[in-house]
Write a protein that holds these residues in place. Sequence first.
Motif, PDB file in Angstrom:
ATOM      1  N   PHE A  55      48.266  36.412  42.805  1.00 39.72           N
ATOM      2  CA  PHE A  55      47.213  37.425  43.406  1.00 39.72           C
ATOM      3  C   PHE A  55      45.515  36.772  42.863  1.00 39.72           C
ATOM      4  O   PHE A  55      44.771  37.190  43.670  1.00 39.72           O
ATOM      5  CB  PHE A  55      47.289  38.728  42.688  1.00 39.72           C
ATOM      6  CG  PHE A  55      48.441  39.407  43.225  1.00 39.72           C
ATOM      7  CD1 PHE A  55      48.086  40.322  44.226  1.00 39.72           C
ATOM      8  CD2 PHE A  55      49.656  39.283  42.924  1.00 39.72           C
ATOM      9  CE1 PHE A  55      49.323  40.930  44.924  1.00 39.72           C
ATOM     10  CE2 PHE A  55      50.861  40.168  43.314  1.00 39.72           C
ATOM     11  CZ  PHE A  55      50.660  41.061  44.576  1.00 39.72           C
ATOM     12  N   GLY A  56      45.698  36.399  41.947  1.00 40.59           N
ATOM     13  CA  GLY A  56      44.469  35.526  41.408  1.00 40.59           C
ATOM     14  C   GLY A  56      43.154  36.552  41.129  1.00 40.59           C
ATOM     15  O   GLY A  56      42.369  36.179  41.225  1.00 40.59           O
ATOM     16  N   LEU A  57      43.568  37.559  40.364  1.00 35.72           N
ATOM     17  CA  LEU A  57      42.517  38.532  40.190  1.00 35.72           C
ATOM     18  C   LEU A  57      42.194  38.746  38.801  1.00 35.72           C
ATOM     19  O   LEU A  57      41.133  39.347  38.508  1.00 35.72           O
ATOM     20  CB  LEU A  57      43.133  40.014  40.711  1.00 35.72           C
ATOM     21  CG  LEU A  57      43.316  40.369  42.055  1.00 35.72           C
ATOM     22  CD1 LEU A  57      44.026  41.641  42.216  1.00 35.72           C
ATOM     23  CD2 LEU A  57      42.041  40.246  42.892  1.00 35.72           C
ATOM     24  N   LEU A  58      43.122  37.865  38.085  1.00 34.88           N
ATOM     25  CA  LEU A  58      42.721  37.717  36.471  1.00 34.88           C
ATOM     26  C   LEU A  58      41.872  36.521  36.375  1.00 34.88           C
ATOM     27  O   LEU A  58      41.931  35.428  37.245  1.00 34.88           O
ATOM     28  CB  LEU A  58      43.943  37.594  35.789  1.00 34.88           C
ATOM     29  CG  LEU A  58      44.501  38.681  35.102  1.00 34.88           C
ATOM     30  CD1 LEU A  58      45.668  38.372  34.168  1.00 34.88           C
ATOM     31  CD2 LEU A  58      43.370  39.727  34.325  1.00 34.88           C
ATOM     32  N   HIS A  59      40.943  36.473  35.424  1.00 33.77           N
ATOM     33  CA  HIS A  59      40.287  35.145  35.148  1.00 33.77           C
ATOM     34  C   HIS A  59      39.174  34.565  36.121  1.00 33.77           C
ATOM     35  O   HIS A  59      39.205  33.425  36.180  1.00 33.77           O
ATOM     36  CB  HIS A  59      41.145  34.169  34.704  1.00 33.77           C
ATOM     37  CG  HIS A  59      42.150  34.510  33.336  1.00 33.77           C
ATOM     38  ND1 HIS A  59      41.759  34.246  32.253  1.00 33.77           N
ATOM     39  CD2 HIS A  59      43.696  34.534  33.509  1.00 33.77           C
ATOM     40  CE1 HIS A  59      42.765  34.781  31.356  1.00 33.77           C
ATOM     41  NE2 HIS A  59      43.915  34.780  32.188  1.00 33.77           N
ATOM     42  N   GLU A  60      38.891  35.300  36.972  1.00 33.62           N
ATOM     43  CA  GLU A  60      38.200  35.065  38.088  1.00 33.62           C
ATOM     44  C   GLU A  60      36.748  35.038  37.868  1.00 33.62           C
ATOM     45  O   GLU A  60      35.903  34.457  38.391  1.00 33.62           O
ATOM     46  CB  GLU A  60      38.470  35.449  39.414  1.00 33.62           C
ATOM     47  CG  GLU A  60      39.896  35.661  40.079  1.00 33.62           C
ATOM     48  CD  GLU A  60      40.227  34.009  40.328  1.00 33.62           C
ATOM     49  OE1 GLU A  60      39.303  33.146  40.247  1.00 33.62           O
ATOM     50  OE2 GLU A  60      41.404  33.866  40.436  1.00 33.62           O
ATOM     51  N   SER A  61      36.483  35.934  36.835  1.00 42.18           N
ATOM     52  CA  SER A  61      34.809  35.696  36.667  1.00 42.18           C
ATOM     53  C   SER A  61      34.668  34.996  35.305  1.00 42.18           C
ATOM     54  O   SER A  61      35.424  34.888  34.531  1.00 42.18           O
ATOM     55  CB  SER A  61      34.324  37.243  36.363  1.00 42.18           C
ATOM     56  OG  SER A  61      34.974  38.046  35.466  1.00 42.18           O
TER      57      SER A  61
END
Length: 336
Positions: A55-61
């Motif tokens: 999903f790649g929604l964590l750690h993206e910012s």
Amino acid sequence: MDSAESIKAFSEKVRTFIPIEILNEDTSKKSVAILGKISNEKDFVSILLLEKSAFGLLHESSSPNPNAVNFDLKQVEQFLNSYHHSSLTENDIYSWADGSPHFLPQNPVEKKCKSLYMFESCGVKYTLIHPATEKHISKHSFQRLFTILETVQMYQAVTLDYIKNDPISRIQWVYNILESKAETDKVIYRNDDPLDGFVLLPDFKWDGVSLSSLYFIAFVTDKSIKSLRDISFSNLTLLKTIKSKATQAISAKYPDFDVRQLSFYVHYHPSYYLFHVHITNVNIDSKGCIAGRAHLLDAIIDNIENIRPDYYQVASIPLILGENHPLYTKLVNYKN
Ligand code: M7G
């Protein structure tokens, strides 16, 4: 090397791939290994590995606090809005349904500006092995796993010969990395010292994006070290350097990642006999981390530093081998 031309050639190979057999499907990893042929190169077989993206929604910012778990709620909202639902089931406080994206952006511009996370989270990672050898087919086929205790006598009588006869061509891809002929733009640390040098780059299993599945690999420059069995006290500095320099390099590249989550381990047996260390997010749940396959780097360092310098030349090592592995039958049938 991801020029428009090479991407086009890759897509063409995938498009013309003629499936022959499903070698394996892993429902937990959401991946499948397909044996087939590329239509205009029918003399060879190939393997296409497909794995659904994270999903790649964590750690993206990015955040000023490197220890924080980061997420961008706008991206989560965008993701939730981009799916429609079917096959709903409800039971008490539980309800579940299938989700499919409203649309898939086709071109990179659309991908960038419209729905990056939606696109990536329903994407698929393609790995093409072409041409594939018998060993690739066996490695990627479904097989039962067995445990074996490899004594030094078994290593000397059976394993050593197997490693010596493993064709160099199987690790050509590693030589390409060490000699800066491939994946040069991916390397985040390199030290070409012939004894204590190593090259650090993302493992090709990693999508290179989701820090929750971060996966690096460190290949040593000393080509005489084939496996854990060759490690002794004389390699102590090398192992300690890998741990400290890789930690620094990963921390510099991904300041949002908490390096206390890094796990360093070595496979015995590995698939490729040129010594390397796997460096992953410890939260990854993978078959590569299980006891009997993964040997923690800290334990290896401790064994050669504090137990005995030739620990791996005398120890019996417990292994997990698949029944298709060429060593499996030989080791099982070994008689003292
Ligand atoms: P291993 O312990 O020899 O075998 O690790 P395993 O595959 O059973 O774990 C070799 C590692 O190299 C694996 O984690 C592979 O995913 C990775 N790898 C394999 N190839 C062919 C490549 C490649 O071409 N590039 C990169 N970056 N990694 C690779």
